[in-house]
Design an enzyme around this catalytic site. Sequence first.
Site, PDB file in Angstrom:
ATOM      1  N   TYR A  69       0.855  -1.300  -0.100  1.00 36.65           N
ATOM      2  CA  TYR A  69      -0.007  -0.092   0.073  1.00 36.65           C
ATOM      3  C   TYR A  69       0.985   1.285  -0.089  1.00 36.65           C
ATOM      4  CZ  TYR A  69      -4.635  -2.335  -0.048  1.00 36.65           C
ATOM      5  OH  TYR A  69      -5.732  -3.163  -0.489  1.00 36.65           O
ATOM      6  N   ARG A  72       1.482   1.572  -3.508  1.00 36.46           N
ATOM      7  CA  ARG A  72       0.324   2.246  -4.265  1.00 36.46           C
ATOM      8  C   ARG A  72       0.218   3.723  -3.987  1.00 36.46           C
ATOM      9  NH1 ARG A  72      -5.008  -1.092  -3.560  1.00 36.46           N
ATOM     10  NH2 ARG A  72      -5.595   0.483  -5.469  1.00 36.46           N
ATOM     11  N   HIS A 123     -14.823   3.012  -1.523  1.00 37.11           N
ATOM     12  CA  HIS A 123     -13.934   2.189  -1.072  1.00 37.11           C
ATOM     13  C   HIS A 123     -12.882   3.021  -0.144  1.00 37.11           C
ATOM     14  CE1 HIS A 123     -14.910  -0.720  -4.574  1.00 37.11           C
ATOM     15  NE2 HIS A 123     -15.910  -0.794  -3.453  1.00 37.11           N
ATOM     16  N   CYS A 135      -9.691   1.766  16.984  1.00 42.07           N
ATOM     17  CA  CYS A 135      -9.691   2.571  18.376  1.00 42.07           C
ATOM     18  C   CYS A 135     -10.562   3.974  18.018  1.00 42.07           C
ATOM     19  CB  CYS A 135      -8.539   2.874  18.978  1.00 42.07           C
ATOM     20  SG  CYS A 135      -7.546   4.061  18.200  1.00 42.07           S
ATOM     21  N   CYS A 184      -0.695   3.555  15.881  1.00 38.98           N
ATOM     22  CA  CYS A 184      -1.604   4.345  16.405  1.00 38.98           C
ATOM     23  C   CYS A 184      -1.109   5.595  17.443  1.00 38.98           C
ATOM     24  CB  CYS A 184      -2.921   3.903  16.673  1.00 38.98           C
ATOM     25  SG  CYS A 184      -4.189   4.989  17.012  1.00 38.98           S
TER      26      CYS A 184
END
Length: 313
Positions: A69, A72, A123, A135, A184
């Site tokens: 990703y 991409r 998407h 979360c 995160c």
Amino acid sequence: MAPRTSIAEFRELVNSSDRIMALLGAGLSAASGLPTFRGAGGLWRNHESTSLATPEAFEADPALVSLFYAWRKHMALKAKPNAGHYALAELAKRKDNFLCLSQNVDGLSSQAGHPESKLRLLHGSILDVTCFNKCGYVEYNNLSDPPCPALAPASEDYPPDQTMPLLDPNMPAPKIELEDLLHCPNCKTGLLRPGVVWFGEALDETMLDDIDDWIMLGRIDLMLVVGTTAAIAPAASYIYDAQQQGAVVAVVNPDPDSADGLGSSDFFFQGSAAEILPQLFVGVIGVMDGDVCQILVSITKFTTPPNVFSLPI
């Protein structure tokens, strides 16, 4: 009977249409240099692209999926909107009752100036990041390239005659430790993942309800289907829903098989959306010049008969 191919008839329909819905797919961004998700055999380092687009794949090998990703995202950030994106954006600005449903995650429609109020990203967006642990953390329009130092191999550029090492299945994949991936900042424990909808995940219910409400407001005059086979739900159902609301369907696609199922009142234009859409919308958006989208739209540019528009694949 075969669908119609007349530019003149289609322009009359666009000019007279009030409520227009569009469904966009990867074929729209192909002219911007972005490979379709299942293109080139659907492989990425000998992995099926679709097999990397699942929560299970990320949980099993977050480094590999993150590299995929990050690559991409790098490709999306390098790409520029093409004339098809600009044409749709201009149509949206001039038609009050226009709703565009995009299956693309590349951000090019927004970059082209498509009004956000008339654009639904079915998407999600590869430019957004969210917490894999759910979360609640979300960061929109994150332009970091690479997303973190560990993913730098995904953002390298090489000359056209050289294969990027990351894309060579014969080269070992970069070794990335879990702690070197993005975590995160909210919950401190979950890994960050792209803000796209993976296979097996549900689309945003609020967005889907909003689309359904728009469809049910009344008659839909025109349903545009651009660069997609609409094979994945709910894309196909939206075409059917629009038809139930009276819509004429117009398909723009280089694949002649995309005309299957169209009726004699529908339209089919074979070729690149970047070349076709600016011409089809001339009556509403005017002629798009090179300063806007790097092409000059002129009917006399083509040698096809004035009533029939067909570009080579």
